[in-house]
Structures are given as structure tokens and as C-alpha cells.
Write a protein that holds these residues in place. Sequence first.
Motif, PDB file in Angstrom:
ATOM      1  N   LYS A   1      59.457   6.640  48.314  1.00  0.00           N
ATOM      2  CA  LYS A   1      59.604   7.836  47.438  1.00  0.00           C
ATOM      3  C   LYS A   1      58.581   8.871  48.044  1.00  0.00           C
ATOM      4  N   GLY A   2      57.815   8.693  48.505  1.00  0.00           N
ATOM      5  CA  GLY A   2      56.672   9.537  49.074  1.00  0.00           C
ATOM      6  C   GLY A   2      57.260  10.624  50.158  1.00  0.00           C
ATOM      7  N   PHE A   3      58.941  10.366  50.887  1.00  0.00           N
ATOM      8  CA  PHE A   3      59.160  11.371  52.024  1.00  0.00           C
ATOM      9  C   PHE A   3      60.117  12.575  51.562  1.00  0.00           C
ATOM     10  N   ILE A   4      59.946  13.377  51.161  1.00  0.00           N
ATOM     11  CA  ILE A   4      60.874  14.269  51.317  1.00  0.00           C
ATOM     12  C   ILE A   4      62.179  13.708  51.088  1.00  0.00           C
ATOM     13  N   ASN A   5      62.723  12.830  52.775  1.00  0.00           N
ATOM     14  CA  ASN A   5      63.881  12.389  52.696  1.00  0.00           C
ATOM     15  C   ASN A   5      63.778  10.971  52.430  1.00  0.00           C
TER      16      ASN A   5
ATOM     17  N   ASP B   1      53.772  17.872  61.239  1.00  0.00           N
ATOM     18  CA  ASP B   1      53.872  18.436  60.209  1.00  0.00           C
ATOM     19  C   ASP B   1      53.947  15.971  60.101  1.00  0.00           C
ATOM     20  N   ILE B   2      52.946  15.927  59.468  1.00  0.00           N
ATOM     21  CA  ILE B   2      52.188  14.105  59.154  1.00  0.00           C
ATOM     22  C   ILE B   2      53.189  13.716  58.006  1.00  0.00           C
ATOM     23  N   ARG B   3      53.569  12.307  58.886  1.00  0.00           N
ATOM     24  CA  ARG B   3      53.952  11.212  58.130  1.00  0.00           C
ATOM     25  C   ARG B   3      53.207  10.120  58.483  1.00  0.00           C
TER      26      ARG B   3
ATOM     27  N   GLN C   1      49.571  19.782  59.696  1.00  0.00           N
ATOM     28  CA  GLN C   1      49.339  19.564  58.007  1.00  0.00           C
ATOM     29  C   GLN C   1      50.140  18.595  57.349  1.00  0.00           C
ATOM     30  N   ALA C   2      50.249  18.311  56.400  1.00  0.00           N
ATOM     31  CA  ALA C   2      50.867  18.148  55.047  1.00  0.00           C
ATOM     32  C   ALA C   2      51.173  18.420  54.139  1.00  0.00           C
ATOM     33  N   LYS C   3      52.947  18.148  54.069  1.00  0.00           N
ATOM     34  CA  LYS C   3      54.043  18.638  52.832  1.00  0.00           C
ATOM     35  C   LYS C   3      54.245  17.208  52.295  1.00  0.00           C
ATOM     36  N   VAL C   4      53.547  17.945  51.260  1.00  0.00           N
ATOM     37  CA  VAL C   4      53.689  16.258  49.454  1.00  0.00           C
ATOM     38  C   VAL C   4      54.113  16.598  48.709  1.00  0.00           C
ATOM     39  N   LYS C   5      55.218  16.200  48.205  1.00  0.00           N
ATOM     40  CA  LYS C   5      55.414  16.442  46.493  1.00  0.00           C
ATOM     41  C   LYS C   5      54.364  16.514  45.741  1.00  0.00           C
ATOM     42  N   LEU C   6      54.793  17.180  44.917  1.00  0.00           N
ATOM     43  CA  LEU C   6      53.851  17.727  43.855  1.00  0.00           C
ATOM     44  C   LEU C   6      54.013  16.432  43.197  1.00  0.00           C
ATOM     45  N   GLU C   7      54.813  15.234  42.918  1.00  0.00           N
ATOM     46  CA  GLU C   7      54.304  14.025  41.550  1.00  0.00           C
ATOM     47  C   GLU C   7      53.756  12.805  42.596  1.00  0.00           C
ATOM     48  N   ASN C   8      53.977  13.393  43.452  1.00  0.00           N
ATOM     49  CA  ASN C   8      53.053  12.270  44.579  1.00  0.00           C
ATOM     50  C   ASN C   8      51.174  12.743  44.334  1.00  0.00           C
ATOM     51  N   GLU C   9      50.619  12.671  43.553  1.00  0.00           N
ATOM     52  CA  GLU C   9      49.596  12.773  43.445  1.00  0.00           C
ATOM     53  C   GLU C   9      48.496  11.514  44.154  1.00  0.00           C
ATOM     54  N   ALA C  10      48.854  10.994  44.120  1.00  0.00           N
ATOM     55  CA  ALA C  10      47.995   9.764  44.555  1.00  0.00           C
ATOM     56  C   ALA C  10      47.397  10.517  47.111  1.00  0.00           C
TER      57      ALA C  10
ATOM     58  N   TYR D   1      49.653  26.733  50.141  1.00  0.00           N
ATOM     59  CA  TYR D   1      51.523  26.814  49.392  1.00  0.00           C
ATOM     60  C   TYR D   1      51.635  26.158  48.674  1.00  0.00           C
ATOM     61  N   TYR D   2      53.134  26.491  48.123  1.00  0.00           N
ATOM     62  CA  TYR D   2      53.826  25.394  47.353  1.00  0.00           C
ATOM     63  C   TYR D   2      55.903  25.836  47.886  1.00  0.00           C
ATOM     64  N   ILE D   3      56.974  25.210  48.104  1.00  0.00           N
ATOM     65  CA  ILE D   3      57.897  25.693  48.563  1.00  0.00           C
ATOM     66  C   ILE D   3      59.046  24.868  47.282  1.00  0.00           C
ATOM     67  N   LEU D   4      59.108  26.385  46.923  1.00  0.00           N
ATOM     68  CA  LEU D   4      60.058  26.212  46.088  1.00  0.00           C
ATOM     69  C   LEU D   4      61.582  25.835  45.958  1.00  0.00           C
ATOM     70  N   GLU D   5      62.136  24.745  45.518  1.00  0.00           N
ATOM     71  CA  GLU D   5      63.559  24.074  46.292  1.00  0.00           C
ATOM     72  C   GLU D   5      64.215  24.839  44.939  1.00  0.00           C
ATOM     73  N   LYS D   6      65.924  25.153  45.139  1.00  0.00           N
ATOM     74  CA  LYS D   6      66.786  25.243  43.714  1.00  0.00           C
ATOM     75  C   LYS D   6      67.123  23.266  44.060  1.00  0.00           C
ATOM     76  N   GLU D   7      67.056  22.494  43.144  1.00  0.00           N
ATOM     77  CA  GLU D   7      67.863  21.560  42.487  1.00  0.00           C
ATOM     78  C   GLU D   7      69.688  21.725  43.053  1.00  0.00           C
ATOM     79  N   ASP D   8      69.865  20.880  43.198  1.00  0.00           N
ATOM     80  CA  ASP D   8      71.275  21.037  43.881  1.00  0.00           C
ATOM     81  C   ASP D   8      71.958  20.306  42.393  1.00  0.00           C
ATOM     82  N   GLU D   9      72.578  21.032  42.214  1.00  0.00           N
ATOM     83  CA  GLU D   9      73.073  20.646  40.725  1.00  0.00           C
ATOM     84  C   GLU D   9      74.559  19.806  40.711  1.00  0.00           C
TER      85      GLU D   9
END
Length: 142
Positions: free
Chosen positions: A34-38, A77-79, A107-116, A130-138
Motif C-alpha cells: 500500500k505504501g508503494f506507488i507501483n 528515491d528512498i524505498r 529524497q522520499a516520495k510519499v502518498k498523501l494518504e500515507n500519514e504514518a 513538492y506535490y505531484i499531481l496526477e490525473k486519475e486513469d478514468e
Amino acid sequence: MGARSMSGNLSIDCCWTEHWEFVRNLRNHPEAKKGFINQKNIDWLTHKRYMVDHSKDYWVLLKDGNPIGFVGSVDGDIRIAIVPEESGNGYGKVLINHVMEQRPSSQAKVKLENEASIRMFEGCGFKKKYYILEKEDETESV
């Protein structure tokens, strides 16, 4: 280079081939994933090819000699992942501090909902920049 001893029963080791399957299994664990982008599962052959190139960029946290987490920094990119039953015990901070000693420009790329994870990285001195904004896949929302 062998395991670096730490306080008590913890040590950090290089990610040797003997740890590769642990890293893959933890990366594919439903809670950790859940914590990974992929979000896709990683098959063994794909993982093996990746680790041949990048295992030098990963470390494994051992507790009583058994792996309980990993951290890596690939292309800055930290994993990171900790086995779910050990999360919340401060082990993530241990790994973050270690990777920053080894790869200080990471650096870390963390999902906004991953508060922990956000709290963990902020607790290690990271700041939101930074914030990275992505368009959701419709097609996924149908």
C-alpha cells in the motif's frame, strides 16, 4: 562488509542475495505494498534482474538475526518497508537514518494518504517541498 551492529538485538546488513527473496516478499505483502506507488506484484525473475543491478543500494534491518525490514535508495528515491507486525516500533526511522548516512542526497516520495510514512520522514528531518499531481486513469473509476 558485514552487518553493522546496533543497540540490543538489531543490526543493519547489506542486501546480500540471501535477502533478495525477503525483500521481494515484503514488497509484495498486501500491507507493505500500500505504501508503494507501483501496486503490482513483482515476480521473482523481474526482482532478481532488478537486484543484480541495485542490491548495492539496499540494506536490510535484522532483529535477532532475522530480517524485519529493508531500505534502499535508487536514483535518489528512498524505498522502505517494515514487516507489518514490527511497524510502529521506530524501525523505519532507524533505516531512514541509515540510508541518509549512505546516500545523503536521497529524497522520499510519499502518498498523501500515507500519514504514518509522512510522520516518519518528518520525524527524521524531512520537509514537504513538492506535490505531484496526477490525473486519475478514468478507466479505473468506471
